[in-house]
Enzyme design. Structure first.
Site, PDB file in Angstrom:
ATOM      1  CE  LYS A  37     -31.661  -5.295  40.109  1.00 50.84           C
ATOM      2  NZ  LYS A  37     -30.685  -4.544  40.919  1.00 50.84           N
TER       3      LYS A  37
ATOM      4  NE  ARG B 144     -28.224  -2.536  35.125  1.00 51.46           N
ATOM      5  CZ  ARG B 144     -28.196  -3.662  35.850  1.00 51.46           C
ATOM      6  NH1 ARG B 144     -28.898  -4.703  35.491  1.00 51.46           N
ATOM      7  NH2 ARG B 144     -27.442  -3.731  36.930  1.00 51.46           N
TER       8      ARG B 144
ATOM      9  NE  ARG C 173     -23.705  -8.816  44.298  1.00 61.22           N
ATOM     10  CZ  ARG C 173     -24.453  -8.190  43.395  1.00 61.22           C
ATOM     11  NH1 ARG C 173     -25.775  -8.223  43.487  1.00 61.22           N
ATOM     12  NH2 ARG C 173     -23.902  -7.493  42.436  1.00 61.22           N
TER      13      ARG C 173
ATOM     14  NE  ARG D  92     -21.685  -9.462  39.805  1.00 62.44           N
ATOM     15  CZ  ARG D  92     -22.840  -8.833  39.624  1.00 62.44           C
ATOM     16  NH1 ARG D  92     -23.971  -9.374  40.039  1.00 62.44           N
ATOM     17  NH2 ARG D  92     -22.870  -7.657  39.034  1.00 62.44           N
TER      18      ARG D  92
ATOM     19  NE  ARG E  94     -22.081  -3.150  39.481  1.00 56.65           N
ATOM     20  CZ  ARG E  94     -21.998  -4.052  40.456  1.00 56.65           C
ATOM     21  NH1 ARG E  94     -20.863  -4.222  41.118  1.00 56.65           N
ATOM     22  NH2 ARG E  94     -23.036  -4.778  40.772  1.00 56.65           N
TER      23      ARG E  94
END
Ligand code: ADP
Ligand code: ADP
Ligand code: ZN
Length: 212
Positions: free
Chosen positions: A13, A88, A127, A160, A171
């Site tokens: 996204k 969400r 990431r 992160r 998640r």
């Protein structure tokens, strides 16, 4: 014009958002980025959000909606917003659609990026994120040109806290339990797009989905 870019964590996204915003003159509203900014600035909202983010859980709907509603009251959102990471839950979707109708600002497209879980885990584990501007990179697939430095703003690129495999799995479970039903709720209003393959090719699919 208001657009929702929907998808599980790691679907791309954020990666796709920039080009869409540029093309249509939209403002990106990424709830996760807003929470991380608050965390960095040590606000009360940041502390509260962190307690959920660290566990791979969602921040409560009333907190998220207050934040989004306040953001949408600011004039820079009037030309159109690209929602990234919101809604969400079905409750958030209902609140947003209610706002879009009552304000007359509407909702033009819901684009859902589809990526299998195994690939999501690989993407999220590799990431790297710029906590200043929100740009994301990947150690193997999409590294910044200079190691650890953001191409867009020059600040540090880091991993992160919630991009570790244990939290990533949580998640994804949260996504399947609470967020995937949002796609069912939108039904035919949502356009599903294959989120695998080259970043540019996915961008062209997203573009086609918004155009149609
Ligand atoms: P990702 O890029 O992996 O999809 P985000 O940056 O969008 O992650 O979100 C990070 C975390 O912030 C989520 O795991 C969740 O705890 C919280 N969060 C972000 N957006 C929302 C939202 N719309 N509703 C509830 N929690 C949210
Ligand atoms: P989201 O905002 O949906 O959580 P991101 O845009 O941050 O997802 O992308 C998650 C990770 O996957 C990042 O490391 C990003 O560089 C990488 N990524 C994005 N698109 C692709 C792609 N098409 N192929 C491989 N990796 C990708
Ligand atoms: Zn940056």
């Amino acid at each position: 014009m208001n657009v929702i870019l929907f998808g599980p964590p790691g679907a791309g996204k954020g990666t796709q958002a920039g080009a869409v915003c540029e093309r249509h003159g939209l403002l990106q509203v990424a709830t996760g980025d807003i929470f991380r900014k608050n965390l960095k600035e040590k606000t009360e909202l940041g502390q509260l959000a962190r307690s959920f983010m660290d566990k791979g859980q969602l921040v409560p709907d009333e907190v998220v909606w207050k934040l989004v509603e306040d953001r949408l009251a600011q004039p820079d959102t009037e030309a159109g917003v690209l929602f990234d990471g919101f809604p969400r839950t079905v409750t958030q979707a209902e609140l947003l659609v209610g706002w879009a109708e009552s304000s007359g600002r509407g909702l033009s497209a819901v684009v859902a990026l589809e990526v299998p879980d195994d690939e999501l885990v690989a993407r999220l584990s590799g990431r790297r994120t710029c906590l200043s501007c929100g740009a994301t990179y990947h150690v193997a697939h999409n590294p910044p040109s200079k190691d650890g430095v953001c191409d867009r703003c020059g600040n540090d690129v880091v991993q992160r806290d919630d991009d570790n495999e244990v939290t990533v799995r949580k998640r994804l479970a949260t996504y399947h339990r609470q967020t995937a039903p949002v796609l069912e709720w939108f039904g035919e209003r949502a356009v599903r797009v294959d989120g695998t393959g080259a970043i540019g090719a996915i961008g062209a699919r997203v573009q086609a989905a918004i155009g149609s």
